[in-house]
Design an enzyme around this catalytic site. Sequence first.
Site, PDB file in Angstrom:
ATOM      1  N   LYS A   1       0.796  -1.239   0.000  1.00  0.00           N
ATOM      2  CA  LYS A   1       0.000   0.000   0.000  1.00  0.00           C
ATOM      3  C   LYS A   1       0.826   1.285   0.000  1.00  0.00           C
ATOM      4  O   LYS A   1       0.354   2.298  -0.518  1.00  0.00           O
ATOM      5  CB  LYS A   1      -0.957   0.004   1.197  1.00  0.00           C
ATOM      6  CG  LYS A   1      -0.244   0.148   2.527  1.00  0.00           C
ATOM      7  CD  LYS A   1      -1.213   0.043   3.682  1.00  0.00           C
ATOM      8  CE  LYS A   1      -0.491   0.300   4.978  1.00  0.00           C
ATOM      9  NZ  LYS A   1      -1.184  -0.283   6.138  1.00  0.00           N
TER      10      LYS A   1
ATOM     11  N   ARG B   1      -6.678   0.505  17.492  1.00  0.00           N
ATOM     12  CA  ARG B   1      -7.137   0.751  16.129  1.00  0.00           C
ATOM     13  C   ARG B   1      -8.172  -0.333  15.879  1.00  0.00           C
ATOM     14  O   ARG B   1      -9.094  -0.464  16.658  1.00  0.00           O
ATOM     15  CB  ARG B   1      -5.973   0.783  15.113  1.00  0.00           C
ATOM     16  CG  ARG B   1      -6.365   1.593  13.860  1.00  0.00           C
ATOM     17  CD  ARG B   1      -5.256   1.717  12.826  1.00  0.00           C
ATOM     18  NE  ARG B   1      -5.109   0.499  12.029  1.00  0.00           N
ATOM     19  CZ  ARG B   1      -4.280   0.383  10.985  1.00  0.00           C
ATOM     20  NH1 ARG B   1      -3.519   1.401  10.624  1.00  0.00           N
ATOM     21  NH2 ARG B   1      -4.180  -0.754  10.310  1.00  0.00           N
TER      22      ARG B   1
HETATM   23  C1  LIG Z   1      -0.215  -1.092   6.703  1.00  0.00           C
HETATM   24  C2  LIG Z   1      -0.531  -2.329   7.411  1.00  0.00           C
HETATM   25  C3  LIG Z   1       0.464  -3.281   7.625  1.00  0.00           C
HETATM   26  C4  LIG Z   1       1.911  -3.072   7.225  1.00  0.00           C
HETATM   27  O1  LIG Z   1       2.509  -2.162   8.105  1.00  0.00           O
HETATM   28  P1  LIG Z   1       4.091  -1.819   8.031  1.00  0.00           P
HETATM   29  O2  LIG Z   1       4.374  -1.096   9.288  1.00  0.00           O
HETATM   30  O3  LIG Z   1       4.268  -0.995   6.805  1.00  0.00           O
HETATM   31  O4  LIG Z   1       4.810  -3.111   7.944  1.00  0.00           O
HETATM   32  C5  LIG Z   1       0.112  -4.458   8.262  1.00  0.00           C
HETATM   33  N1  LIG Z   1      -1.149  -4.673   8.669  1.00  0.00           N
HETATM   34  C6  LIG Z   1      -2.143  -3.780   8.479  1.00  0.00           C
HETATM   35  C7  LIG Z   1      -3.512  -4.090   8.975  1.00  0.00           C
HETATM   36  C8  LIG Z   1      -1.868  -2.576   7.853  1.00  0.00           C
HETATM   37  O5  LIG Z   1      -2.847  -1.676   7.675  1.00  0.00           O
END
Ligand SMILES: *Cc1c(COP(=O)(O)O)cnc(C)c1O
Length: 353
Positions: free
Chosen positions: A36, A129
Amino acid sequence: MQYPALIMDKNKVKHNTKVLSELASKHGVKVAGVTKVACAWPELAEAMIQGGAYALADSRIENLIKLKNFSVPKILLRIPMLTQAADVVEYADISLNSEIEVIKALNEAAKAKGKVHQIILMVDLGDLREGVWFVNAVAFAGEIIKLENIKLMGLGTNLTCYGGVIPSIENLGTLVKIAEEIEVKYGIKLEIISGGNSSSIHLLQKSQMPGKVNQIRLGEAIVLGTESAYGERIEDTYSDAFTLAAEIVELKEKPSAPIGEIGMDAFGGKPVFVDKGIIKRAIAAVGRQDVKHEGLTPRDKGISILGASSDHMILDVTNAEAGYKVGDIVEFDVNYGALLAAATSEYVNKIVK
Ligand SMILES: *Cc1c(COP(=O)(O)O)cnc(C)c1O
């Protein structure tokens, strides 16, 4: 070449993924590559798979659609919108969930398509969250397994995202205990225990990841080579897989402090200046419409960023290591926020090398 440009070194991404996949695999953990931060750039996904990611994960359906030709499992990270249930079932093999109405809508959408949709139940272990509050997770799982076109693949959690809570033996241990309770109570097997994001890497490094955790979702660690619990660099990874490059359009010796009565800048802030006398100032053709300049670090250690407006970035190049002229390119390292902004800006040219 068109500037500003965001340049990805595919081999560096592949290398980072390989180092992390090997570390994870030593502890029985598989890596889902999170795309993402760079809008699911297909070459990024490809590099992650070549480096050993077994699945791709993204927060947006639009991005999973871009990845539909990759044969690996695709995971939707953000809790799905009710209005997107049909697309979720179509483009995601697995989605992360926490609301029973949504899961029921996914069940109906899956039934209509003659599919079984797989879900990971998100458990909130305190970061506040997404996720069902950990105390309610076992009962919640009991509601999910009643749905015929939904398969409860496992449990997951997300930490250090909102509340800053660091993954630990204790909180991930709680996730594992909940999983075991669900397996015993309902007589099912949970295939995935997803132990978080780039903030869980320190547990792998210290061999402290609870045994049953078998998946980790990594974005930042792969693209920037940093773990996100303590902000440490990860050994043997590249921090410069991505580069922001911008062109110099003005280069002049001018004072370091403005002349005249100081009002507001273009963004409503009242600027403050340190008077360093006459300095060599460069304007790079890149601004807040392209990137978050606070998240950039010039590769030339002698350059400092003085500020930016929508389309201009002002640099102090008085002590620059290289001698610059108009038309030259300056390169920057990006942090997570700057990478996200540059990748999502339509004004930034995306280049793979
Ligand atoms: C963005 C996201 C990740 C990845 O996070 P990083 O810190 O970039 O490794 C993993 N799980 C969820 C639910 C996310 O939204």
